[in-house]
Design an enzyme around this catalytic site. Sequence first.
Site, PDB file in Angstrom:
ATOM      1  N   GLU A  11       0.822  -1.206   0.000  1.00  0.00           N
ATOM      2  CA  GLU A  11       0.000   0.000   0.000  1.00  0.00           C
ATOM      3  C   GLU A  11       0.862   1.266   0.000  1.00  0.00           C
ATOM      4  OE1 GLU A  11      -4.199  -0.560   1.890  1.00  0.00           O
ATOM      5  OE2 GLU A  11      -2.720  -1.316   3.325  1.00  0.00           O
ATOM      6  N   GLU A  26      -4.218  -9.200   2.819  1.00  0.00           N
ATOM      7  CA  GLU A  26      -5.193  -8.918   3.867  1.00  0.00           C
ATOM      8  C   GLU A  26      -6.317  -9.938   3.988  1.00  0.00           C
ATOM      9  OE1 GLU A  26      -3.153  -4.995   3.005  1.00  0.00           O
ATOM     10  OE2 GLU A  26      -3.905  -6.687   1.817  1.00  0.00           O
TER      11      GLU A  26
END
Length: 266
Positions: A110, A130
């Site tokens: 990210e 995730e």
Amino acid sequence: MPLWNLERAGGVVELVYDNPPRNFLTFAALEELGAHLSDLADDPDAAVIVLASADEDRFIAHADLDELGRLADGPVPEARAWYTTMRLIETMPQPVVAAIDGQAWGGGLELALACTLRWAGPRAHFSAIETALGIIPGAGGSQRLIRLIGRGPATDLVITGLRVDADHAARLGIVSRVLTGDFRAEVRASAAALADLPRAAVAAAKRVLREGAELGLSDALRLEGGAFGELLATPESLRLQQAARERYARAAAGDQVGFGGLGEPA
């Protein structure tokens, strides 16, 4: 003790992350990075920012899971740095380069996606991990990824957590370069070449590319045209245009001339 070590070489500023043993990304690290970037955004001597790692095997492994556990218990004020620092990377005038040679999973991916450019070494690997933890990307990863590589590939990566190597990431468009030599030296040489380009033009290009991607085509074209018009008559642009004309004149006379950042002679 600082988690980001700042190193300068000409117009290039390297921020090197060092958080052993696994280079997990913490709230404190993001706040510290944000403070560095806030200072550098207004620094006339800083042309290019490079985010690198002191860990040979990892860019940033992923977010610190203990800190994610704190978030599960309720709001954590310092967690806001996940948003504010990422947005600062995107909106500051200088290009920010993620230099990735090793693991960049979860929060590490990210952070890289928020950067202007991503340059990878051959050992780099990426994963949106995730869903394997029962969550989804929470710092903009899904939204930046879909805008960067398109809905189909982004959906595959985010839902499955597929690990991709540097070459696969380049084919998808996650990284723009795979540097196969001395990675640190090649990053520094490429960043130095970027730092030599006209800074106002680089900053404008970064801005219109980012803002234009969030607009409809008509509005994006107006944005680009306005920035082009603002730059065209600046003293720096006029000087560079005249220098280009002179190089073309020399080329017409038989001289071999180059155009630096413009590539090979026409």
